[in-house]
Design a protein around this motif. Structure first.
Motif, PDB file in Angstrom:
ATOM      1  N   THR A 165      -5.712   0.830   6.256  1.00  0.00           N
ATOM      2  CA  THR A 165      -4.930  -0.400   6.350  1.00  0.00           C
ATOM      3  C   THR A 165      -4.207  -0.478   7.689  1.00  0.00           C
ATOM      4  O   THR A 165      -4.147  -1.542   8.317  1.00  0.00           O
ATOM      5  CB  THR A 165      -3.919  -0.461   5.197  1.00  0.00           C
ATOM      6  OG1 THR A 165      -4.624  -0.456   3.955  1.00  0.00           O
ATOM      7  CG2 THR A 165      -3.075  -1.723   5.285  1.00  0.00           C
TER       8      THR A 165
ATOM      9  N   ARG B 166      -6.697   5.062   2.221  1.00  0.00           N
ATOM     10  CA  ARG B 166      -6.554   3.602   2.231  1.00  0.00           C
ATOM     11  C   ARG B 166      -5.356   3.181   3.088  1.00  0.00           C
ATOM     12  O   ARG B 166      -5.414   2.176   3.799  1.00  0.00           O
ATOM     13  CB  ARG B 166      -6.373   3.103   0.794  1.00  0.00           C
ATOM     14  CG  ARG B 166      -6.327   1.587   0.689  1.00  0.00           C
ATOM     15  CD  ARG B 166      -6.160   1.179  -0.762  1.00  0.00           C
ATOM     16  NE  ARG B 166      -7.327   1.582  -1.549  1.00  0.00           N
ATOM     17  CZ  ARG B 166      -7.430   1.453  -2.878  1.00  0.00           C
ATOM     18  NH1 ARG B 166      -6.402   0.963  -3.553  1.00  0.00           N
ATOM     19  NH2 ARG B 166      -8.519   1.827  -3.506  1.00  0.00           N
TER      20      ARG B 166
ATOM     21  N   GLN C 122       0.824  -1.188   0.000  1.00  0.00           N
ATOM     22  CA  GLN C 122       0.000   0.000   0.000  1.00  0.00           C
ATOM     23  C   GLN C 122       0.871   1.256   0.000  1.00  0.00           C
ATOM     24  O   GLN C 122       0.561   2.252  -0.673  1.00  0.00           O
ATOM     25  CB  GLN C 122      -0.904  -0.017   1.241  1.00  0.00           C
ATOM     26  CG  GLN C 122      -1.906   1.115   1.271  1.00  0.00           C
ATOM     27  CD  GLN C 122      -2.929   1.007   0.145  1.00  0.00           C
ATOM     28  OE1 GLN C 122      -3.302  -0.107  -0.227  1.00  0.00           O
ATOM     29  NE2 GLN C 122      -3.342   2.135  -0.408  1.00  0.00           N
TER      30      GLN C 122
END
Length: 425
Positions: free
Chosen positions: A201, A197, A142
């Motif tokens: 996460t 995001r 990510q």
């Protein structure tokens, strides 16, 4: 020639009849006289009689009761878990401390459960390490995506700045400038989404790690509980004192809560006296009491301990009421729990009253009784009515019928109930 004289014969018969009648009357009169005479006073040896003299002064009212010494602190040792008794280590009467093992139990199920939880903890710890590695990999992926979008956004921004500068000089068409602006806006939105995001996460990873850590802690708590239960198979005293009894036998299967033993502190004892319910009305908390432990070795007062009434049982059992006495002072050597004792509770002190020793019959309650009073000559005792008042262990108050200095017979005189006078030898 002789002449017959019937008159003399008739006179003789009349005399005999008169004599017979007189004899019968004499016997009847004697019998009647004897029946009207009082029976002779029986003779009694004064040496076998218990006597006492009526006194005036202070009378101490007391109540006596038998009882036992009981510990103030008693600890009942109960089985913490189910198991079978394998061994007894201590016998009643031995001193123990908090860590002394009294009984050892066996329970294979508990040991197996503890072993299973240990393996579950190892498996959960391995899952935690695997989860950390996977989450770290996801975070790095990510982060790489976020860095890629950040780079594209920076390039688009540089391109937009260049196009705007060239557009001012008329070197770039307006359409190209608009396309650069749209591209920058699109990448800015992607960058914001990738940043959110990334934050999501991280939060998800923290939650997953916390859940797995909580599961491990739960298993560790279960392991500690199982280990404590396994350790409790060795039943310990839990306190210092003397072991009073062990109520289980080797080989016996017991359930949780079953009483295994009783430990008492011999240094803190109290007396539990059984007082007749008819005498309990005058007893109050705090009244002084003398407890005879019978451990004086024949020395007068050597085994007597002073105390005070601590508690009165609200209910009667089998005609008696239990009265607890708190002992004051040092206990004599040999005093131990369940030792039989005698107790005397002082109720009150009556000043300037007539009193005497309690007679064997009729001296246990207030009312009028008849007693034998020893006459001044010392050889005769006459029955007299006496009104008695308040009673004590060995004395009783005289209300009416006697004066100070009179001597009375206190022995049981029921065998002479038919006589009002006794001769004393």
């Amino acid at each position: 020639m002789d002449v017959k004289r019937p008159q003399r014969k008739n006179r003789r018969r009349l005399k005999l009849a008169a004599y017979a009648v007189l004899c019968v009357l004499a016997v009847a009169l004697i019998t009647y006289g004897l029946s009207r005479m009082k029976p002779a006073a029986p003779s009694v040896s004064r040496s076998v009689l218990l006597t006492d003299t009526v006194k005036r002064g202070q009378m101490v009212r007391q109540v006596r009761g038998n009882g036992t010494l009981i510990p103030e602190e008693i600890r009942q040792i109960a089985a913490p878990v189910e198991g079978r008794v394998e061994q007894r280590f201590v016998k009643p009467g031995e001193e123990v401390n908090a860590g002394t093992v009294l009984v050892e139990l066996s329970n294979p199920t508990l040991k197996q459960a503890a072993t299973d939880v240990e393996y579950q903890i190892k498996s959960a710890e391995a899952d935690l390490n695997n989860l950390r590695s996977r989450l770290e990999s996801d975070r790095m992926s990510q982060q790489a995506s976020l860095a890629q979008v950040q780079s594209e956004y920076n390039q688009a921004r540089i391109q937009l700045d260049a196009d705007e500068q060239l557009a001012k000089e008329g070197l770039v068409p307006v359409l190209t400038l608009r396309i650069s602006r749209v591209k920058v806006e699109q990448l800015a939105n992607r960058l914001a989404i990738e940043q959110k995001r990334m934050d999501a996460t991280k939060s998800s990873a923290d939650a997953q790690l916390a859940a797995q850590g909580a599961r491990i802690e739960q298993l560790r708590a279960q392991l500690r509980l199982d280990q404590e239960q396994v350790a409790s198979l060795q039943v310990r005293a839990g306190t210092s004192g003397v072991l009073q009894e062990v109520t289980v036998e080797v080989g016996q299967q017991i359930t949780p809560g079953t009483n295994i033993a009783r430990v008492a502190d011999p240094s803190s004892l109290k007396a539990a006296l059984q007082i007749p319910e008819t005498q309990i009305k005058d007893i109050a908390l705090g009244q002084p009491t003398s407890i005879d432990t019978r451990t004086g070795g024949g020395v007068a007062g050597g085994g007597v301990v002073e105390g005070r009434v601590q508690r009165i049982d609200p209910a009667a059992h089998n005609g008696t009421v239990t009265v607890d006495v708190q002992l004051e002072g040092q206990l004599p050597q040999g005093a131990r729990p369940d030792l039989s004792v005698d107790g005397i509770i002082e109720l009150e002190r009556l000043d300037n009253v007539l009193y005497m020793g309690r007679p064997a019959t009729g001296g246990g309650a207030q009312g009028t009784v008849t007693l034998f009073r020893v006459e001044p000559d010392g050889h005769t005792a006459m029955r007299v009515p006496v009104k008695l008042g308040r009673t004590s262990v060995s004395t009783v108050e005289v209300v009416e019928g006697l004066r100070e200095g009179v001597t009375l017979i206190l022995s049981d005189t029921s065998q002479w109930d038919g006589f009002d006078r006794l001769r004393l030898d």
